[in-house]
Write a protein that holds these residues in place. Structure first.
Motif, PDB file in Angstrom:
ATOM      1  N   GLY A  24       9.991  -0.542  28.227  1.00  0.00           N
ATOM      2  CA  GLY A  24      11.090   0.298  28.012  1.00  0.00           C
ATOM      3  C   GLY A  24      11.134   0.841  26.684  1.00  0.00           C
ATOM      4  N   SER A  25      11.602   1.916  26.522  1.00  0.00           N
ATOM      5  CA  SER A  25      12.005   2.829  25.257  1.00  0.00           C
ATOM      6  C   SER A  25      12.943   3.433  25.373  1.00  0.00           C
ATOM      7  N   GLY A  26      13.719   3.413  24.147  1.00  0.00           N
ATOM      8  CA  GLY A  26      14.907   3.996  24.134  1.00  0.00           C
ATOM      9  C   GLY A  26      15.591   3.744  22.844  1.00  0.00           C
ATOM     10  N   SER A  27      15.525   4.156  21.804  1.00  0.00           N
ATOM     11  CA  SER A  27      16.176   3.577  20.617  1.00  0.00           C
ATOM     12  C   SER A  27      17.677   3.497  20.502  1.00  0.00           C
ATOM     13  N   SER A  28      18.548   4.335  21.212  1.00  0.00           N
ATOM     14  CA  SER A  28      19.758   3.931  21.210  1.00  0.00           C
ATOM     15  C   SER A  28      20.274   3.272  22.041  1.00  0.00           C
ATOM     16  N   PHE A  29      19.300   2.415  22.722  1.00  0.00           N
ATOM     17  CA  PHE A  29      19.892   1.326  23.867  1.00  0.00           C
ATOM     18  C   PHE A  29      19.247  -0.088  23.602  1.00  0.00           C
ATOM     19  N   SER A  30      20.205  -0.935  23.957  1.00  0.00           N
ATOM     20  CA  SER A  30      19.812  -2.359  23.901  1.00  0.00           C
ATOM     21  C   SER A  30      19.473  -2.837  25.507  1.00  0.00           C
ATOM     22  N   TYR A  94       9.238  -1.682  41.765  1.00  0.00           N
ATOM     23  CA  TYR A  94      10.037  -0.723  40.406  1.00  0.00           C
ATOM     24  C   TYR A  94      10.534  -1.657  39.495  1.00  0.00           C
ATOM     25  N   CYS A  95      10.480  -1.324  38.280  1.00  0.00           N
ATOM     26  CA  CYS A  95      11.275  -1.889  37.417  1.00  0.00           C
ATOM     27  C   CYS A  95      12.393  -1.464  37.081  1.00  0.00           C
ATOM     28  N   ASN A  96      13.372  -2.388  36.690  1.00  0.00           N
ATOM     29  CA  ASN A  96      14.879  -2.087  36.557  1.00  0.00           C
ATOM     30  C   ASN A  96      15.445  -2.689  35.256  1.00  0.00           C
ATOM     31  N   ALA A  97      16.097  -1.900  34.451  1.00  0.00           N
ATOM     32  CA  ALA A  97      16.876  -2.398  33.278  1.00  0.00           C
ATOM     33  C   ALA A  97      18.289  -2.123  33.399  1.00  0.00           C
ATOM     34  N   LEU A  98      19.047  -3.098  32.853  1.00  0.00           N
ATOM     35  CA  LEU A  98      20.288  -2.829  32.538  1.00  0.00           C
ATOM     36  C   LEU A  98      20.757  -2.536  31.078  1.00  0.00           C
ATOM     37  N   VAL A  99      20.934  -1.332  30.784  1.00  0.00           N
ATOM     38  CA  VAL A  99      20.676  -0.839  29.303  1.00  0.00           C
ATOM     39  C   VAL A  99      22.169  -0.477  28.813  1.00  0.00           C
ATOM     40  N   ARG A 100      22.668  -0.811  27.230  1.00  0.00           N
ATOM     41  CA  ARG A 100      23.645  -0.593  27.125  1.00  0.00           C
ATOM     42  C   ARG A 100      23.581   0.199  25.774  1.00  0.00           C
ATOM     43  N   HIS A 101      24.255   1.554  25.683  1.00  0.00           N
ATOM     44  CA  HIS A 101      24.170   2.278  24.507  1.00  0.00           C
ATOM     45  C   HIS A 101      24.805   1.726  23.154  1.00  0.00           C
ATOM     46  N   ILE A 102      24.219   1.645  22.305  1.00  0.00           N
ATOM     47  CA  ILE A 102      24.683   0.951  21.000  1.00  0.00           C
ATOM     48  C   ILE A 102      25.751   1.594  20.433  1.00  0.00           C
ATOM     49  N   THR A 103      26.208   2.657  20.720  1.00  0.00           N
ATOM     50  CA  THR A 103      27.129   3.413  19.726  1.00  0.00           C
ATOM     51  C   THR A 103      28.507   3.316  20.967  1.00  0.00           C
ATOM     52  N   THR A 104      28.301   3.966  22.110  1.00  0.00           N
ATOM     53  CA  THR A 104      29.469   4.026  23.123  1.00  0.00           C
ATOM     54  C   THR A 104      29.720   2.521  23.854  1.00  0.00           C
ATOM     55  N   LEU A 105      28.732   1.815  23.999  1.00  0.00           N
ATOM     56  CA  LEU A 105      28.558   0.516  24.727  1.00  0.00           C
ATOM     57  C   LEU A 105      28.563   0.785  26.071  1.00  0.00           C
ATOM     58  N   ARG A 106      28.594   1.875  26.632  1.00  0.00           N
ATOM     59  CA  ARG A 106      28.426   1.930  28.137  1.00  0.00           C
ATOM     60  C   ARG A 106      27.030   1.647  28.424  1.00  0.00           C
TER      61      ARG A 106
END
Length: 121
Positions: A24-30, A94-106
């Motif tokens: 997984g990649s996406g620097s704004s997400f956990s 299929y790979c799946n991930a629940l991600v959270r935006h580090i600023t908005t927390l959505r």
């Protein structure tokens, strides 16, 4: 933007093993819970296994004792070790991930593009 890139699918004989990886990649997400789903032709997509950020795991009954899910939190990568494969394991995984935006927390559900696993009998 979140991206999940799968690798490791292929053709294997019954009784064999494969290891799937999903980075997984996406620097704004956990990356929280990550997992694997599969979809066979003519069937609905189903959960195979999932793992929380603190390594709690859940498995479908059909794969318990044969598949092992693990993750590397530092790399946002999840793995699926598949042993004793059966013809009924044939599907697109299929790979799946629940991600959270580090600023908005959505939170968002993110999916990989899928990788084919074919088990010949």
């Amino acid at each position: 933007q979140v991206q999940l890139v799968e690798s490791g699918g292929g053709l294997v004989q019954a009784g064999g093993s494969l290891r799937l990886s999903c980075a997984g990649s996406g620097s704004s997400f956990s990356f929280n819970t990550m997992g694997w789903y599969r979809q066979a032709p003519g069937k609905q997509r189903e959960l195979v296994a999932r793992i929380t950020s603190d390594s709690g795991t859940t498995y479908a009954d059909s794969v318990k004792g044969r598949f092992t899910i693990s993750r590397d939190n530092a790399k946002n990568t999840v793995y699926l070790q598949m042993n004793s494969l059966k013809s009924e394991d044939t599907a697109v995984y299929y790979c799946n991930a629940l991600v959270r935006h580090i600023t908005t927390l959505r939170t968002y559900q993110s999916w990989g593009q899928g990788t084919q696993v074919t088990v010949s009998s």
